[in-house]
Motif scaffolding. Structure first.
Motif, PDB file in Angstrom:
ATOM      1  N   GLU A  23     -28.580   6.400  45.406  1.00 27.28           N
ATOM      2  CA  GLU A  23     -29.447   6.124  44.264  1.00 27.28           C
ATOM      3  C   GLU A  23     -28.679   5.485  43.124  1.00 27.28           C
ATOM      4  O   GLU A  23     -29.231   4.688  42.358  1.00 27.28           O
ATOM      5  N   GLU A  74     -28.143   1.745  44.045  1.00 29.57           N
ATOM      6  CA  GLU A  74     -29.381   0.972  43.920  1.00 29.57           C
ATOM      7  C   GLU A  74     -29.722   0.674  42.464  1.00 29.57           C
ATOM      8  O   GLU A  74     -30.292  -0.379  42.163  1.00 29.57           O
ATOM      9  N   ARG A 134     -24.239  -5.475  47.257  1.00 25.49           N
ATOM     10  CA  ARG A 134     -25.634  -5.690  46.864  1.00 25.49           C
ATOM     11  C   ARG A 134     -25.797  -6.915  45.962  1.00 25.49           C
ATOM     12  O   ARG A 134     -26.890  -7.468  45.865  1.00 25.49           O
TER      13      ARG A 134
END
Length: 271
Positions: A123, A126, A169
């Motif tokens: 989490e 992200e 990412r």
């Protein structure tokens, strides 16, 4: 400093939480915040402490409102800074939380600040932005030995894992790739440090990617390639610090005859 799982530190932290509880009950939130900060400094992984922090935030009107109980102006107590990091995370500002944990780790690396904040959880990856991650790395990397001795690596390992995940990412964020290269290089993975710095340099061949690429190539055993990157950057834009790095690299590779060459062709900016 002893590990916070040792009995004395845990008992002291439990005692601080026990004092904070009546203050919470009476609505004396600043008093409760001070004892929570003392408990955090003693044992940041104490479950009762995090329960008290959650209750403190609720009584303050929510995590965002609880920020005022742990101000960052003036001289900041380390325990209060880490409490602020947890409050920021609860308020949804992961960028601020990670940067504060990085600052705490820099000043007191013997404590498990990152583990207590669960920095490597999915989490966090992200929700953490590339600019925030790059800033957090900047709070650490420049103050660490290069390379970082193996016995000193454990407190900083969560940041290395986190920066790898966040960079994956956001692969086209040049600043993050460059900063990630600087941190990963210190852990000895010079091949990955070169790859990240080369990628950053292709996206943005400016000062910071050039500096990081030169350092990564030098650490990877390719000092001539690193020097070429630095000299190309100096030809575009003079920087005194980078010029010194070039001269030192000539000296380190025992090439005194060539050492003066970079500066002899540079034009200093007008004063």
């Amino acid at each position: 400093m002893q590990h916070p799982e040792c009995g004395d530190e845990r008992l002291a932290a439990e005692g601080e939480v026990a004092v904070a509880r009546p203050a919470l009950h009476d609505g004396d939130l600043p008093h409760a915040a001070r004892h929570s900060a003392d408990a955090m400094l003693g044992n940041p992984q104490l479950p009762e402490l995090h329960e008290a922090l959650a209750e403190l935030s609720a009584k303050a009107g929510g995590p965002a409102a609880a920020r005022r109980l742990f101000p960052l102006e003036g001289e900041v107590y380390l325990g209060a800074l880490v409490c602020r990091a947890h409050v920021e995370a609860a308020a949804g500002d992961r960028d601020a939380a990670v940067a504060l944990i990085a600052t705490a780790t820099r000043f007191e690396p013997t404590m498990p600040w990152a583990e207590a904040a669960r920095l490597t959880g999915p989490e966090v990856v992200e929700r953490l932005g590339p600019d925030g991650m790059a800033y957090a790395v900047s709070r650490l990397a420049g103050f660490l030995p290069d390379p970082l001795p193996e016995e000193e690596q454990p407190p900083f390992r969560p940041f290395e894992q986190l920066v790898r995940a966040v960079t994956a990412r956001h692969p086209d964020h040049a600043l993050l790739s460059a900063m990630a290269s600087g941190l990963i290089r210190r852990f000895g993975d010079t091949g990955e440090a070169v790859r990240l710095a080369e990628h950053a340099h292709r996206i943005d061949p400016g000062y910071l990617p050039s500096a990081m690429l030169g350092n990564a190539l030098r650490a990877d055993g390719r000092p001539d390639a690193g020097r070429a990157v630095w000299e190309a950057q100096l030809a575009r834009e003079f920087d005194g610090f980078l010029a010194v790095d070039v001269a030192e690299l000539y000296a380190a590779t025992d090439r005194p005859a060539e050492r003066a060459r970079p500066t002899s062709t540079l034009v200093l900016p007008a004063q």
